[in-house]
Structures are given as C-alpha cells and as structure tokens.
Design a protein around this motif. Sequence first.
Motif, PDB file in Angstrom:
ATOM      1  N   ALA A 419       0.859  -1.175   0.000  1.00  0.00           N
ATOM      2  CA  ALA A 419       0.000   0.000   0.000  1.00  0.00           C
ATOM      3  C   ALA A 419       0.896   1.226   0.000  1.00  0.00           C
ATOM      4  N   GLU A 444     -11.352   1.713  -8.539  1.00  0.00           N
ATOM      5  CA  GLU A 444     -10.700   0.410  -8.681  1.00  0.00           C
ATOM      6  C   GLU A 444     -10.331   0.210 -10.143  1.00  0.00           C
ATOM      7  N   SER A 446      -7.025  -1.782 -12.945  1.00  0.00           N
ATOM      8  CA  SER A 446      -5.977  -2.785 -13.075  1.00  0.00           C
ATOM      9  C   SER A 446      -4.928  -2.295 -14.049  1.00  0.00           C
ATOM     10  N   TYR A 458      -5.637  -2.575  -8.346  1.00  0.00           N
ATOM     11  CA  TYR A 458      -5.337  -1.609  -7.285  1.00  0.00           C
ATOM     12  C   TYR A 458      -6.541  -0.731  -6.986  1.00  0.00           C
ATOM     13  N   SER A 474      -3.462   3.989  -1.693  1.00  0.00           N
ATOM     14  CA  SER A 474      -3.654   2.967  -2.713  1.00  0.00           C
ATOM     15  C   SER A 474      -3.201   1.611  -2.195  1.00  0.00           C
ATOM     16  N   TYR A 476      -2.111  -2.295  -3.719  1.00  0.00           N
ATOM     17  CA  TYR A 476      -1.708  -2.997  -4.939  1.00  0.00           C
ATOM     18  C   TYR A 476      -1.492  -4.475  -4.630  1.00  0.00           C
ATOM     19  N   PHE A 482      -5.625 -10.416  -4.886  1.00  0.00           N
ATOM     20  CA  PHE A 482      -6.343  -9.263  -4.357  1.00  0.00           C
ATOM     21  C   PHE A 482      -7.597  -9.675  -3.581  1.00  0.00           C
TER      22      PHE A 482
END
Length: 499
Positions: A419, A444, A446, A458, A474, A476, A482
């Motif tokens: 993050a 959101e 990618s 992310y 953020s 990632y 995820f």
Amino acid sequence: MRKLALISLVLLAVLGMPQEWVSRSFGPISWQQPSDWQETPPLAFNSTGVFKGMGDGQTLNQGVGVFFIYDTGVEVALVYGLSQDASLVDQGETEWKGFKGRYYKFEGNDLSFNVQTFPLGMRDLAFWSFVVGEPADEDLKTLEKILSSIDLNDRFRFSRWSSQDGTLEIYQNGNHIEGTFGEKTLEGIVIENSIFGWWKKSDSTGNMGPSQFWDGAFNGKFVEGKLQLLFSNLEDPFHSLEGTTVTFENVSGKFESSAAEEVFVTESLLCRSVYENAPFATDTAFTLFDERIVMWSTTKPFENSHIFKWEWYDPDGNLRENVYYIVATTIETGYDYYDSVWGWMTTDRFREDAFGDWKVVVYADGKKLDESSFTLVREPKMKTIETETFKLNVPAYTYYQLSEGIHYFIFDIADLIFAEAHYETEPLNGEVYRTSNYEVNFVETSMPDYQTGQNFTYWVFQFPEKNGQYLYMSFYAPEEDFKRLEGLFEKILNSVELK
C-alpha cells in the motif's frame, strides 16, 4: 586497412600457409577454431541472441557458415528471424558423442538472424559457430574439425546404458544427473555410488516431487560397471521403495562417483517470502491473508547438488504436505557455494481445522536437519504507524518506508503486494466509499506489470481535503491475490485517522 587485411588472408590461403588455430572456451566446454574466425559470438550453448556485424554499421554478408548439433526434436526454431535477403542452406548430417546433428551455411547480403539454443542436457544440446566472409568447401571441413576438438571439463559427462527394456542416457554435471529412459525423463543426484531422484512419463503432467512435476521416485546403485535402478510410484526416493528394478550395462561414456557432502543448518526462520536470499517478514504467527508460509534456513556453505524436503504437520500431528526441491550444482547457477535454502507451503487449501500450532521439518538427502513451529491464527497482529498528518494500523510484519513524500507499506515483497499513501491537490473523480471514520472517493482499476505482464489490481482512495490537500491511499496486489486480501485492506482503510 580492412581491405588490406582481407587481401593478406587470401594470399595466405593461396600460398597454402597453414591456418593458425587457437583455443576457446565457454562454460563447461573448450574447443579449437581458426584465429580469424569471428570471436563474438563464439561457439556456445544455452543462449539466445540476434547476431549482426562485429561493430556498428557492419553486417554479416555472403556465406556465413554455422554448425548445430542436437538430439531428437530440438531442431525446431534453432534459427529464426532471417533477414529478407538471407537463406539457410543445409550442408548435411554429422555426429558427436552419439548425438546426431546438422550443419548449415547462411547466404545473403546484410545478413541478420536469431539463434535459439537450448539448455545443455541429454536431449537438448546445441553448439554453434560461424565465420565471416566467403566460406568455401574447406570451411565445412573446418566446422567438422572444430566439432572434433570440443571437450567437456571434468564436471560434465555423458554416458549411455542398455537394458532389455531400452537405452538409458545420462548427462552428469558434478553430482547432478538428468536422463531419459524410453518414455521416461529422469532427474536426481549421485551420492558416492548411489543415485536418487524422480521420473516422469513424457506425456504426463506429474503429481508429485519438486513442483508436483514427477510421476514417481527412483533409486539405485552403480556396481562393477552395472547400474541397477528401482522405479516406484512412491514420492520419496530415500524411503524403501517397491516397484520395478531394471539392470543396465554400460555402452559408452563414463560415470563419475561423487563423495558424500553433509549439509549443516545454523539457523531457521519462518517468513512470508524471500528477497535476495534473505527472509522477509519473519514471524511465528500467520493467517490466511498470507499466501505462503516459508521455512528459511541458513547453512554452512555447500557446493554439491542435494535433495531437500520439508514436512508440514498440522495441529493434530498429521503430515499435511511434503515439499521437495533439488538444489542445482553451483556451476550452472554461477554461485561458488550455497549458504541458505528455503521451502514453503501455500495457505489456499486451508480450512477451519488448520488453525492452531504447526510444525515443519527440513531434510537434506533423507537426513533431518532442523525443525520449527508456528501458529496459524485468524487475524494478524497489528501495529500503528503514525506520521505528522495521519495514522493507521497495518499488520505487525509490514515493512514501512518513506520515499520522496510517499509512504510505502510492503506486505509481501515476492509478489509486490503493498500500500502507499501520499498527498495531492487535485480531487479524485470516483465512487463514494464509507470507512469507519470518513466518506472518501474510490476508484478500482488494473494494470500490467511492465516486466512480467502480470495483471495487478489496485484501489485508490481520496480522503477529505485538509489545508488544500487530499490524502491519497492505494492498495496494490496481483489479481489472483487481491480477493484474498480485500478484508485486510479494508481493515487498514478503516483504521486511517487524519490529524
């Protein structure tokens, strides 16, 4: 000056003066070649490249001779990407140490091409070299002469063995062996006169051994010039095996026995990943948010290949998983020695019965080296990180770093899971998301990693404006990770407090 040099070479050839030959070497091989042959690239293996002239603005022109040697099925894509005016002319078949191969001549102007060779092994061997200029028939004889001068250093050996069931081919690098026996592929190690490893059918995907690649284990002995191998459907080559024994007679080549080398562990740690041979995020408690649990051990330096195994025991004392790994010989990796090893277990198959105290044991060549224990818990232990303008809670193992106004919180360095937080003056145009303390804007998206092409997901959050600036945060992670981490990311997000 270049014209004068070429004229001199032509006069030498016409006058029949002997051509000067020099020694060259690359990796484990050495050979002889004419001194006026282009040195870059030299005869080589296990490499890929685009080859043009010797310097800027130069090209390889008419008649560049090239030689390849390979075994069955390896010819495909050895040479590709020929320039428009170039052609590849087959010059015939030859043989080296029982390997069949071909040699070729490239013809064309402004010649450029790609050469793809393969890792040096029993069924995938390729050598190449070439000469710039106008090769005549004599150059083809030169290529054969080069081939006859090729030699391997003492660590590298080829041998063939016969049995009623077929031929076994062995490539030996130190005490590491690879081989083929009919439809079987083999890999393992030699300890004194004994041999241990795994086998796999050519059309199988495997389900055991290192990386679940193999179909079964084997072990055997070299006795009075003969080799006896026992092939089993079991997984551990160091346990008593039941299966089929095959006896082989030596046909060609030489097998080199290897002295036993013991491995000693000096320290073992449990961690979440390994970065530059060092453990990252060490701990004794892990959660299902962690993709893997790693046992990392530092050792006294060792040089030979070894088979390592990690046994993972659940809270009920049941053996949950075996993990195997063959450490390659140092000459193949460029290391002078090894001083650490590690193996891991993933958490993606864990259920409710997985929570509690675990034990992991590491072995080398069937001998126990060390053991460690850890606890699998439901929630990670958290720590508070506080700056001049905000504070938040992150897992206690998180690595925190401030760089050029950006706060980084790294959770897993192997998979680039992290993050970051920073300030901007422009607002974020996104959806509304409510945390425990604030109403924030949220996006959101990618993006692919520029090196691997792997897609990353992310989240970007913009917190309320203060003194003309917005705190952006953020998260990632690779797409496949995820979803597993969403709950943890939300826990961190709900802990953010602005000052």
